[in-house]
Design an enzyme around this catalytic site. Structure first.
Site, short mmCIF file in Angstrom:
data_model
loop_
_atom_site.label_atom_id
_atom_site.label_comp_id
_atom_site.label_asym_id
_atom_site.label_seq_id
_atom_site.Cartn_x
_atom_site.Cartn_y
_atom_site.Cartn_z
N ASP A 1 0.86 -1.18 0.00
CA ASP A 1 0.00 0.00 0.00
C ASP A 1 0.90 1.23 0.00
O ASP A 1 1.63 1.48 0.96
CB ASP A 1 -0.90 -0.02 1.25
N ASP B 1 -2.77 2.49 -6.04
CA ASP B 1 -1.69 2.51 -5.05
C ASP B 1 -1.58 1.27 -4.18
O ASP B 1 -0.82 1.27 -3.21
CB ASP B 1 -1.82 3.74 -4.16
N GLU B 2 -2.31 0.22 -4.49
CA GLU B 2 -2.18 -0.99 -3.66
C GLU B 2 -2.51 -2.25 -4.45
O GLU B 2 -3.17 -2.21 -5.48
CB GLU B 2 -3.06 -0.91 -2.41
#
Length: 348
Positions: free
Chosen positions: A9, A99-100
């Site tokens: 993350d 983003d993860e």
């Protein structure tokens, strides 16, 4: 082979990119967004600022707040570059947002002793290539990996080696630590004096599903025990289903906007059920009379076809907006879809 799942993350992704590209913003309270905060730096979060908050409210909490406009193209470029780096490890990856993502590292052949070093190297390589930091969680399934990645944020890591460690860690925590246990659900649980994870353990699966429905009851019962058989969905097709309405006469009041959203949701949901699909991400789209368009999305921890759960997330997106300008278009859609039969087989 015992499963080993890594969840990465990126830390305060949009804000971190802007700070990286403009060093003058370093160590200052920064948010990215126009009217709504999409990402807040960790310095801004110290003032109680968070995503989905209006910039107006954020400035009241922090008068010297720095607001940077969103640059989606740049964030997509950085995200795609990170994806290319991760693909060098394995193809068994499920990217759940810019983003993860989850990475199945079961077949890499890492011993218990080497997992810590692997996580450290992963973070260092991401930082070396992007000048950004990320947090890592490693667990025996996606649920434990997701919770682990939040424990030592930012730029940290945590590992759950087994179910016993997981339960021992979360039992004294508040229920909000469990992905998918939202604010409304927690309010219902409080009526039975279920405030912490340990408070839910005495209840049987039958009791929880009877009280809160099959989807919610199973989620709570299984999650607090660290049970999650869902696979890292690296072969998942990416498509969406939804509907939009354009209005001849603009909608002015917020109650009417919510009513129209509810109607569009109902129609889109029927299509979802008819095609025997489950959705992991919900979206809303709003176009105002001044031609400004807002889009918002929310990704669930696991795919669902539960009408109440999906609408609850749509409602939370609407509630995060300030709707004072007349609206001429509204849309609701679902993405990250999988066949219901596939999900059931993989879960059970």
């Amino acid at each position: 082979m015992k499963r080993i799942i890594l969840h990465y993350d990126m830390d305060s992704f949009f804000a971190s990119i802007e700070i990286r590209d403009n060093p003058k913003l370093k160590n200052k309270p920064v948010v990215v967004g126009q009217s709504i905060v999409t990402t807040a730096s960790y310095e801004a979060r110290k003032f109680g600022i968070h995503s989905a908050m209006s910039v107006f409210e954020a400035k009241k909490l922090c008068p010297h707040l720095i607001v940077v406009p969103t640059d989606k193209e740049k964030y997509h470029r950085v995200s795609n570059f990170i994806h290319s780096l991760v693909f060098k490890i394995t193809k068994k990856i499920e990217f759940i947002s810019l983003d993860e993502g989850y990475i199945d590292i079961s077949d890499i052949g890492l011993s218990k002793e080497k997992l810590k070093k692997f996580a450290e190297t992963f973070r260092k390589r991401i930082n070396y290539h992007t000048k950004l930091t990320c947090s890592i969680g490693i667990g025996f399934n996606k649920l434990s990996a997701k919770i682990a990645s939040d424990i030592n944020k930012p730029n940290g890591q945590f590992i759950f080696y087994n179910e016993e460690e997981f339960i021992d860690f979360i039992k004294e925590k508040e229920l909000k630590i469990i992905p998918g246990i939202g604010k409304k659900y927690r309010e219902l649980l409080k009526k039975k004096n279920i405030h912490f994870v340990k408070d839910a353990f005495p209840y049987s699966l039958k009791e929880l599903t009877s009280a809160y429905g099959k989807s919610r009851g199973e989620l709570l019962y299984l999650s607090i025990r660290g049970i999650d058989y869902s696979e890292v969905d690296y072969k998942q097709e990416i498509f969406s289903i939804g509907n939009e309405n354009t209005y001849r006469y603009p909608i002015v009041s917020e109650p009417n906007i919510k009513k129209e959203i509810m109607d569009i949701f109902a129609y889109s949901y029927k299509r979802l059920v008819r095609k025997e699909l489950m959705a992991k991400t919900v979206h809303i789209k709003i176009k105002f009379v001044n031609n400004k368009t807002l889009t918002r999305s929310k990704t669930l921890f696991s795919p669902s076809d539960n009408e109440e759960k999906l609408y609850e997330n749509i409602e939370s997106l609407i509630d995060s907006l300030t709707l004072k300008t007349p609206v001429k278009l509204l849309g609701v859609s679902f993405s990250n879809l999988i066949k219901k039969s596939v999900r059931q087989l993989s879960f059970f």
